[in-house]
Design a protein around this motif. Structure first.
Motif, PDB file in Angstrom:
ATOM      1  N   ILE A 221      34.465  41.853  47.895  1.00 33.29           N
ATOM      2  CA  ILE A 221      33.500  43.111  48.497  1.00 33.29           C
ATOM      3  C   ILE A 221      34.561  44.093  48.819  1.00 33.29           C
ATOM      4  O   ILE A 221      35.809  43.695  48.873  1.00 33.29           O
ATOM      5  N   PRO A 222      34.037  45.501  48.737  1.00 31.77           N
ATOM      6  CA  PRO A 222      34.652  46.388  49.287  1.00 31.77           C
ATOM      7  C   PRO A 222      35.301  46.359  50.656  1.00 31.77           C
ATOM      8  O   PRO A 222      34.649  45.673  51.784  1.00 31.77           O
ATOM      9  N   TYR A 223      36.661  46.367  50.915  1.00 33.96           N
ATOM     10  CA  TYR A 223      37.167  46.079  52.226  1.00 33.96           C
ATOM     11  C   TYR A 223      38.613  46.933  52.738  1.00 33.96           C
ATOM     12  O   TYR A 223      39.309  47.092  51.906  1.00 33.96           O
ATOM     13  N   GLY A 224      38.724  47.638  53.802  1.00 32.53           N
ATOM     14  CA  GLY A 224      39.911  48.227  54.097  1.00 32.53           C
ATOM     15  C   GLY A 224      40.412  49.369  53.146  1.00 32.53           C
ATOM     16  O   GLY A 224      41.710  49.386  52.771  1.00 32.53           O
TER      17      GLY A 224
ATOM     18  N   ASP B 130      34.114  39.157  39.358  1.00 32.28           N
ATOM     19  CA  ASP B 130      34.774  37.894  39.328  1.00 32.28           C
ATOM     20  C   ASP B 130      35.605  38.035  38.029  1.00 32.28           C
ATOM     21  O   ASP B 130      35.452  38.720  37.012  1.00 32.28           O
ATOM     22  N   PHE B 131      36.466  37.144  37.850  1.00 30.72           N
ATOM     23  CA  PHE B 131      37.095  36.582  36.590  1.00 30.72           C
ATOM     24  C   PHE B 131      36.877  35.354  36.138  1.00 30.72           C
ATOM     25  O   PHE B 131      37.323  34.085  36.765  1.00 30.72           O
ATOM     26  N   SER B 132      36.062  35.160  35.056  1.00 25.99           N
ATOM     27  CA  SER B 132      35.526  34.093  34.666  1.00 25.99           C
ATOM     28  C   SER B 132      35.462  33.985  33.278  1.00 25.99           C
ATOM     29  O   SER B 132      35.490  35.052  32.551  1.00 25.99           O
TER      30      SER B 132
END
Length: 762
Positions: A54-57, A64-66
Motif C-alpha cells: 500500500i502507499p506509505y511514507g 504484486d510480483f507473481s
C-alpha cells in the motif's frame, strides 16, 4: 526455466481436452436432442514472489510480483439452448419446445434418466421406449373409471396428479362400453313470428277432452295407436305457412252458421189516414220513414224497405219484400264489433203491421242470433255463455254448441230460452242433443290441424212454413257458414287468425254428412334425436320433441324405441315420457327444465335404472336451451356414452397426451408423457446414449405435464436437432489447434534455453 516448460505442457494438455470437446460436438452434429459442450479454460496457481503493497511514507503502492504456472480445463459446460425442430412424419417422434427433458427408466421408475431425444416407439408388448430400450415415464389412464357414475372422467384428459410410471398400452386394447349419463347441447326454441318447424296440434273429438279418439292417428309417433286428446293454447298457434298468429286478449272472429232471418211481417188491415211516420230500431240504429196513405199497401212496404236498406252498411240488415210481407235478414258477412251482426229489431208494433205480428208473441220486436263471437282470453276461464276461449278444446266446444243451437232453433232466441227452461239448465249449456236425438252438428279438430264441421243427418226434416208470427220449423237442415273478423278493444283485427278460419266458408252445408274445414292450425315444434348407450354398449335413439305451449313455455316429451322403457311413462306407452316443460325469461334465457333427469330402462340385460341428466345450461344463462327469435335449431347435442371399441390408431397432442382412436368412433386420452425440469440443466451428468442423470449440482427433477409450470410444449411427429453449430465448431478447431501449436513452441523454446544453460558449463 522449468516453470515455463511446465506451463507450455499444461497449455498443450488443456488444448488437447478442448480439441476432444469440440470433436465430440462435431461428431454429434446429427444427434437428435444433443446439446453441445464448451471447454472452459482457467489459470493454474500462480507463484507469488512479492505481495502488493500500500502507499506509505511518501511512496506509492506496488503491485504484486507473481508468476503464473500454466492453464487447465476447469469444467465442460453443456449449452442447453433450444435446437431446431425437424419434421419426421412419424407418430412416435416427440420434440420439446422449451425447457425440460423426457423421463425414461429401465427399472420401472425406481431410478430415472433424462433425455431431449424424443425418438420413441412401442415395443412388442406395448411399452413406449426410446432407441436404447428405456421405457418412457408418464401417466396411463385407469380404464376402470370410464363408467364413473359422477361423470368427472374426461375423455381427452389423463390424471397426471399421481406419480409417473411406465407408459404401457396394450396393442390389443379394447375399451368397455360407457352408458350414457349426461345429454348436453345448445338448442334454440324459436320465439319468432315465422318458423319452418311446425306440427299439428293434438286432434280433438267432440266428447270429453280426456277420452281417446277411436282409430285416431298419433301425430308424432305411432300411427296405429290412439292419441290422447290435449287441449292447447290458441295464443301460440301458427298458420300452415309457419306464421305466428299471435292472438291477443280480446281478438277473435265471428262465425255465422245461417243467415239471420225474421218471420214475415204482414201489413195491417187498418192503415191510418194521412201520412204515417214509423220509427224502428235495428241493431242499435234508429230508422224512420213516412208512409203515403193514398198509396196502396205495397208502397208502405217499399218505403220501409228503402229506409231499412239505406242503413245496411251499419246494421248489416237487409229488408226483402215477399208479397205483402216484409222480411229482415242479415248474412253476417261484415267485420266489426257486433253491432252489425244478427238481428235485434224493435218498434214494429204501431198498427201499420198486422196485429203487431212480429215474433212469436206479437211483441213487435225480434232477436235472431245465428252469428257468434269467439274471443281469445288468457285471463278468464272460458265458458259457453260469453264466447271466450283459450284452448283448441274451448273453441271446438263453443263452435259445436252454437252450430247445434242454430240448427235446432234457427236464430229464435225465445225458442232457445224456452228450450233451456224446459231442460232446466243454463241457456249457455243446453245439451247438444236437446232435440231428442243425437246431436246433428259435430265439430272436431282432425290430425292435420283443421276444425271440421260435419252436418250430420238427424232424421228430422223441415216442414212447410207455419203461420206468420210463429217459427217456420224447429229444425233447419242446412247451414251456410261465414267467418268475419271480431275487433278487440283497440279495434284491431287478427287477420291471420281470420284467414285460417275463413277457409270453412260455405254457401250450403247440407245435412247428411257434408263437411267443411278451416285451414290447418300449426304449432311451433322442434325435435332432436341423440344416440344413447346402455352399459352393454347397445345404442338407443333418444328423441326429444319440443312444442310451444305459451309465450315463454315449451313442453317436451321423450321417446325411446321399444322394448326400452322410460320410468314414469304411462302403462299404455312405456317408451314415451310425456309432460316435460321448459320455461324461459323475457330475454330468452333458460329458467328451468323439468324433469332434468330421466330414468331409462334398456330391457337388453344391461343395468337399470340408468339415470340420464338433461344438461342444457344453467338457469338464467344462454349456454344451453334458449328461446330467441332465431329459427329453432340444435348444435352439439351429444350424449357422453359410447359402445365398446378396439384401438385402431393414436397420436400425441401438445401436452404429450396420447389420444387413442377406436373403431367405435371414440377418441380417448390413454396416456401422457412426463416432462422433468431442473434448477440447473448444465449440472446434469451425461451418461451416454443421449441420456442425462441427476447430479449434486443439477438439483432434483420436478416432474409434471408438458405445458405446465414453465415446462416445454410437445411437438408431435418432430425431433429436436442437435444444437451443435458445425461452422462454429470448425472455427473453434482452428483456434484450439493454434493454441496447441503455440504452447508447443513454449516447450521447445524452454528446451533451447536449457540447452544454452548446459552449454555454459562446457
Amino acid at each position: 526455466m522449468l516453470r515455463s516448460l511446465w506451463s507450455g505442457v499444461s497449455g498443450m494438455q488443456a488444448h488437447q481436452i478442448a480439441l476432444d470437446v469440440e470433436s465430440n460436438n462435431i461428431a454429434n452434429v446429427n444427434t437428435s436432442g444433443f446439446k453441445y459442450a464448451r471447454a472452459d479454460f482457467s489459470t493454474m496457481v500462480s507463484q507469488t514472489r512479492r505481495a502488493a503493497t500500500i502507499p506509505y511514507g511518501g511512496y506509492g503502492g506496488m503491485n504484486d510480483f507473481s508468476i503464473g504456472l500454466g492453464t487447465g480445463i476447469e469444467t465442460t459446460t453443456k449449452v442447453f439452448e433450444q435446437g431446431s425442430l425437424q419434421n419426421t412424419d412419424r407418430k412416435g417422434d416427440l420434440a420439446l419446445s422449451g425447457k425440460g427433458l423426457f423421463v425414461v427408466s429401465n427399472n420401472g421408475g425406481y431410478s430415472n434418466m433424462y433425455t431431449r431425444d424424443g425418438a420413441f416407439m412401442f415395443d412388442a408388448v406395448g411399452n413406449l421406449v426410446n432407441t436404447s430400450g428405456f421405457i418412457v415415464q408418464g401417466w396411463v389412464r385407469d380404464l376402470s373409471k370410464l363408467n364413473c357414475a359422477c361423470g368427472s372422467d374426461s375423455l381427452n384428459r389423463v390424471d397426471s396428479t399421481g406419480p409417473a410410471g411406465n407408459i404401457t398400452i396394450d396393442p390389443r386394447l379394447t375399451i368397455p362400453a360407457k352408458k350414457t349419463g349426461v345429454v348436453t347441447g345448445n338448442i334454440n326454441l324459436t320465439s319468432g313470428s315465422k318458423t319452418e318447424n311446425i306440427g299439428c296440434p293434438s286432434p280433438l273429438d267432440s266428447t270429453s277432452a280426456n277420452n281417446y279418439i277411436a282409430g285416431g292417428l298419433d301425430r308424432i309417433y305411432d300411427t296405429t295407436d290412439k292419441q290422447h286428446e290435449i287441449p292447447q293454447d290458441m295464443g301460440v298457434m301458427f298458420n300452415d305457412a309457419g306464421e305466428a298468429m299471435r292472438l291477443q286478449e280480446g281478438q277473435g272472429v265471428w262465425i255465422s252458421y245461417q243467415t239471420a232471418t225474421t218471420q214475415p211481417i204482414s201489413l195491417g188491415g187498418n192503415i191510418q189516414a194521412g201520412a204515417v211516420t214509423t220509427t224502428v230500431t235495428i241493431n242499435g240504429q234508429t230508422i224512420t220513414w213516412t208512409n203515403d196513405p193514398t198509396a196502396n199497401g205495397s208502397s208502405h212496404l217499399l218505403a220501409a224497405q228503402r229506409a231499412i236498406n239505406n242503413h245496411k252498411d251499419k246494421t248489416g240488415v237487409e229488408a226483402i219484400i215477399q208479397g205483402n210481407n216484409l222480411i229482415l235478414q242479415n248474412k253476417n258477412q261484415l267485420d266489426g264489433d257486433g253491432s252489425n251482426k244478427n238481428i235485434r229489431a224493435s218498434g214494429f208494433d204501431n198498427g201499420i203491421f198486422q196485429g203487431g205480428g212480429f215474433g212469436p208473441n206479437n211483441t213487435g220486436s225480434a232477436l235472431v242470433t245465428t252469428a257468434f263471437e269467439y274471443r281469445y282470453s288468457k285471463q278468464t276461464t272460458p265458458s259457453l255463455d260469453d264466447g271466450q276461449f283459450r284452448s283448441t278444446e274451448d273453441l271446438r266446444t263453443l263452435m259445436q254448441h252454437d252450430a247445434n243451437r242454430v240448427k235446432s232453433f234457427g236464430g229464435d232466441s225465445g225458442a232457445y230460452q224456452a228450450a233451456a227452461a224446459a231442460a232446466g239448465v243454463n241457456p249457455g249449456r243446453i245439451p247438444d242433443n236437446y232435440s231428442g236425438s243425437t246431436y246433428s252438428v259435430k265439430v272436431t279438430l282432425n290430425g292435420t290441424g283443421q276444425f271440421v264441421v260435419n252436418n250430420q243427418d238427424d232424421g228430422i226434416r223441415a216442414s212447410a212454413a207455419a203461420a206468420p208470427g210463429t217459427l217456420t220449423n224447429p229444425e233447419f237442415d242446412s247451414l251456410n257458414i261465414f267467418v268475419s273478423a271480431f275487433n278487440d278493444a283497440n279495434n284491431t283485427t287478427n287477420v291471420l287468425f281470420k284467414n285460417q278460419m275463413k277457409a270453412m266458408n260455405t254457401g250450403v252445408l247440407v245435412e247428411g254428412g257434408q263437411v267443411t274445414t278451416t285451414a290447418g292450425l300449426r304449432m311451433a315444434t322442434f325435435a332432436q334425436t341423440v344416440d344413447i348407450y346402455d352399459s352393454l354398449g347397445n345404442k338407443h335413439q333418444f328423441t326429444m320433441q319440443f312444442q310451444k305451449e305459451g309465450d315463454s313455455e315449451w313442453s317436451f316429451r321423450i321417446i325411446v324405441p321399444e322394448p326400452a322403457e322410460l320410468i314414469g311413462s304411462t302403462a299404455q306407452r312405456p317408451n314415451i315420457l310425456e309432460g316435460g316443460s321448459v320455461t324461459f325469461g323475457e330475454n330468452g334465457e333458460l329458467l328451468g327444465v323439468n324433469p332434468s333427469t330421466i330414468q331409462f330402462k334398456p330391457n337388453t340385460g344391461a343395468s337399470f335404472p340408468q339415470n340420464i341428466e338433461l344438461d342444457f345450461g344453467k338457469g338464467g344463462g344462454f349456454d344451453g336451451l334458449t328461446s330467441t327469435a332465431r329459427e329453432s335449431q340444435a348444435q352439439k347435442v351429444n350424449g357422453d356414452g359410447y359402445a365398446s371399441g378396439v384401438l385402431k390408431d393414436y397420436y400425441f397432442d401438445r401436452t404429450g397426451t396420447m389420444i387413442g382412436n377406436f373403431d367405435n368412433g371414440i377418441n380417448l386420452a390413454l396416456a401422457q408423457v412426463a416432462v422433468a425440469t431442473f434448477a440447473n440443466y448444465e449440472g446434469l451428468q451425461e451418461s451416454g446414449s443421449n441420456l442425462y442423470a441427476e447430479s449434486a449440482n443439477s438439483g432434483r427433477a420436478t416432474i409434471g405435464a408438458a405445458g405446465t409450470g414453465g415446462r416445454a410444449d410437445i411437438e408431435a411427429s418432430k425431433l429436436e436437432m442437435s444444437n451443435a453449430d458445425l461452422s462454429r465448431g470448425l472455427t473453434q478447431l482452428i483456434v484450439v489447434q493454434r493454441g496447441f501449436q503455440a504452447n508447443s513452441k513454449s516447450v521447445t523454446t524452454a528446451d533451447q534455453v536449457l540447452n544454452t544453460l548446459l552449454g555454459l558449463k562446457q
